[in-house]
Design an enzyme around this catalytic site. Structure first.
Site, mmCIF file in Angstrom:
data_model
loop_
_atom_site.group_PDB
_atom_site.id
_atom_site.type_symbol
_atom_site.label_atom_id
_atom_site.label_comp_id
_atom_site.label_asym_id
_atom_site.label_seq_id
_atom_site.Cartn_x
_atom_site.Cartn_y
_atom_site.Cartn_z
ATOM 1 N N VAL A 148 39.778 41.232 35.557
ATOM 2 C CA VAL A 148 40.411 42.423 36.129
ATOM 3 C C VAL A 148 41.007 42.086 37.493
ATOM 4 O O VAL A 148 40.317 41.639 38.403
ATOM 5 C CB VAL A 148 39.405 43.582 36.258
ATOM 6 C CG1 VAL A 148 40.037 44.781 36.956
ATOM 7 C CG2 VAL A 148 38.885 43.974 34.885
ATOM 8 N N HIS A 149 42.302 42.317 37.604
ATOM 9 C CA HIS A 149 43.052 42.126 38.853
ATOM 10 C C HIS A 149 44.117 43.211 38.873
ATOM 11 O O HIS A 149 44.143 44.073 37.996
ATOM 12 C CB HIS A 149 43.657 40.718 38.906
ATOM 13 C CG HIS A 149 44.419 40.360 37.676
ATOM 14 N ND1 HIS A 149 45.758 40.621 37.521
ATOM 15 C CD2 HIS A 149 44.001 39.802 36.506
ATOM 16 C CE1 HIS A 149 46.144 40.212 36.319
ATOM 17 N NE2 HIS A 149 45.089 39.723 35.672
ATOM 18 N N GLY A 150 45.003 43.193 39.825
ATOM 19 C CA GLY A 150 45.992 44.262 39.963
ATOM 20 C C GLY A 150 46.800 44.528 38.708
ATOM 21 O O GLY A 150 46.971 45.676 38.291
ATOM 22 N N GLY B 242 44.306 45.971 36.104
ATOM 23 C CA GLY B 242 43.697 47.211 36.561
ATOM 24 C C GLY B 242 44.660 48.339 36.804
ATOM 25 O O GLY B 242 44.295 49.509 36.684
#
Length: 167
Positions: A23-25, A28
């Site tokens: 999960v990262h920008g 997410g």
């Protein structure tokens, strides 16, 4: 609906993604809003026991207004059937082998998005952001042969490339 043992399992998983970064920008925010998910489920044995990684990923989920859970592969297999009707789950795994374990364990995955698979020793470049070795290809082929739609797509705006197109 799929039947696994005694349970009738409604498919609450809107998309499953392989992403080395979990999960990262991009996951997410961009993907979550694009697919209408309200819960991120990270299925990864190491992350399920790493509070620092969980804190960092939780901040991203919080900024997107979605819930997040960190489960081991086995806990995901054992509990995904308990998802409520209101949960629209975006399931994220680190690699093809974890995705295959979930499929073999009866997790109702219908679509598998290959996002980022970084370079490491022995891996060849498949697309701009996807590197695979033979074990990755074998796992993904087995998943596809089980009826799952497997495709490469970095961001929602990109064209989906089927597994057959890239390997």
């Amino acid at each position: 609906m799929k039947i696994k043992g005694r349970f009738i399992m409604a498919t609450h998983i809107v998309l499953t993604r392989i992403d080395n970064r979990l999960v990262h920008g991009q996951v997410g925010v961009v993907w979550t809003s694009s697919i209408g998910a309200n819960l991120l489920l990270v299925a990864n044995d190491n992350t399920a026991n790493d509070k620092l990684q969980q804190e960092l990923m939780s901040a991203t989920a919080e900024s997107s207004g979605v819930g997040i859970r960190f489960w081991t592969i086995q806990k995901t297999i054992d509990n995904i059937h308990r998802a409520s009707d209101r949960q629209k789950i975006f399931l994220v795994v680190r690699n093809p082998q974890d995705a295959l374990k979930l499929v073999k364990g009866g997790v109702p995955i219908t679509q598998l998005n290959i996002g980022n698979m970084h370079f490491s020793e022995g891996k060849e470049q498949i697309t701009k952001k996807v590197y695979m070795d033979q074990a990755d290809k074998d796992a993904l082929t087995e998943i596809a042969n089980s009826g799952v739609d497997v495709f490469v797509q970095d961001v929602p705006e990109d064209r989906k490339q089927s597994l057959k197109e890239v390997i």
